[in-house]
Design an enzyme around this catalytic site. Structure first.
Site, PDB file in Angstrom:
ATOM      1  N   LYS A   1      -6.759  -4.269  -2.840  1.00 60.14           N
ATOM      2  CA  LYS A   1      -7.544  -5.473  -2.043  1.00 60.14           C
ATOM      3  C   LYS A   1      -8.511  -4.661  -1.582  1.00 60.14           C
ATOM      4  CE  LYS A   1      -3.288  -4.322   1.383  1.00 60.14           C
ATOM      5  NZ  LYS A   1      -4.343  -3.229   2.513  1.00 60.14           N
TER       6      LYS A   1
ATOM      7  N   CYS B   1      -2.579  -2.618   7.718  1.00 61.89           N
ATOM      8  CA  CYS B   1      -2.077  -3.562   6.663  1.00 61.89           C
ATOM      9  C   CYS B   1      -0.523  -4.353   6.305  1.00 61.89           C
ATOM     10  CB  CYS B   1      -2.293  -2.641   5.560  1.00 61.89           C
ATOM     11  SG  CYS B   1      -4.217  -2.195   5.033  1.00 61.89           S
TER      12      CYS B   1
ATOM     13  N   ASP C   1       0.737  -1.606  -0.488  1.00 64.47           N
ATOM     14  CA  ASP C   1       0.191   0.147  -0.090  1.00 64.47           C
ATOM     15  C   ASP C   1       0.776   1.173   0.420  1.00 64.47           C
ATOM     16  OD1 ASP C   1      -1.543  -2.101   0.095  1.00 64.47           O
ATOM     17  OD2 ASP C   1      -2.483  -1.689   1.609  1.00 64.47           O
TER      18      ASP C   1
HETATM   19  C1  C5J Z   1      -2.897   0.227   5.957  1.00 61.34           C
HETATM   20  C2  C5J Z   1      -4.938   1.530   6.905  1.00 61.34           C
HETATM   21  N1  C5J Z   1      -2.438   0.304   3.843  1.00 61.34           N
HETATM   22  N2  C5J Z   1      -3.581   1.568   8.042  1.00 61.34           N
HETATM   23  N3  C5J Z   1      -4.408   0.950   5.520  1.00 61.34           N
HETATM   24  O1  C5J Z   1      -2.770  -0.187   6.679  1.00 61.34           O
HETATM   25  O2  C5J Z   1      -5.974   1.820   6.391  1.00 61.34           O
END
Ligand code: C5J
Length: 222
Positions: free
Chosen positions: A130, A163, A25
């Site tokens: 995702k 994540c 991400d």
């Molecule tokens: C991720 C989030 N990518 N913190 N998402 O960690 O909402």
């Protein structure tokens, strides 16, 4: 075999032929001003700080023939994969699907949902969209790793306790050896990052190992 003798909580040994890197991400919506992370009230500059190390890690893996897989947390244009419980929680300035300065927040195909330029995927690298925090949920990641014959996963990305940690735990339960690169992951909350690193490697690497990028680089160049 490659060995990082200084990995925590103890040495890790792996074969680069059965190893893959997952960059979680590294999206504009989390890392740049105006995105999802900032609408939740976070200081995104903390995450920006790991971009150069993550870029160097990706370059190193490409150089060593280790497949690089990228993930993006995002939802379909019609939001059919966005549970109300996720969209409606809390009181952010903008919710997922709302129009922001980089397009609709965390929606596939919008500028904000894309990966920051410095760590952008190259041709043939798998990019997994995702809908959840974990990269195994509702994706083809398991099938892809089975096809590659992957046994060890190196992790980078954001955010460490959400994540990244969720995906590491999913991977650990599926039988992968998991190594998190400490300076190629970050949280909006330094104390959460520190706690996550500790809980991953506690109890004899109950979720996996951690090492620095320099330790991995030395081992791979060994
Ligand atoms: C991720 C989030 N990518 N913190 N998402 O960690 O909402």
């Amino acid at each position: 075999m490659t060995q990082i003798s200084t990995a925590q909580p103890f040495q890790i040994t792996f074969d680069t032929a059965t190893t893959a890197l997952i960059a979680i991400d590294m999206q504009r919506d989390f890392i740049e001003p105006g995105g999802f992370g900032e609408t939740l009230g976070n200081d995104v500059s903390l995450l920006q700080a790991i971009v150069p190390t993550t870029a160097a890690l990706i370059a190193l893996c490409r150089d060593k023939g280790i497949p690089v897989i990228h993930t993006r947390e995002c939802h379909k244009q019609d939001l059919s994969d966005l549970p109300p419980a996720k969209r409606d929680r809390g009181a952010p300035k903008l919710r997922i699907g709302d129009q922001g300065p980089m397009g609709r927040i965390l929606v596939a195909g919008e500028d904000g949902a894309d990966i920051v330029e410095q760590v952008y995927p190259i041709a043939d690298e798998l990019v997994i969209d995702k809908p959840g925090k974990g990269a195994f949920f509702a994706t083809n990641l398991s099938a892809h790793l089975a096809q590659l014959g992957t046994k060890t996963l190196i992790f980078a990305g954001v955010t460490t306790e959400v994540c990244v940690q969720t995906t590491m735990r999913e991977a650990n339960d599926r039988g992968f050896e998991c190594l998190l690169i400490e300076d190629a992951t970050e949280s909006y909350f330094p104390e959460f990052k520190a706690a996550t690193l500790e809980m991953i490697r506690a109890q004899g690497a109950i979720v996996g190992w951690t090492s620095t990028f320099a330790e991995l680089k030395d081992a791979l160049n060994g």
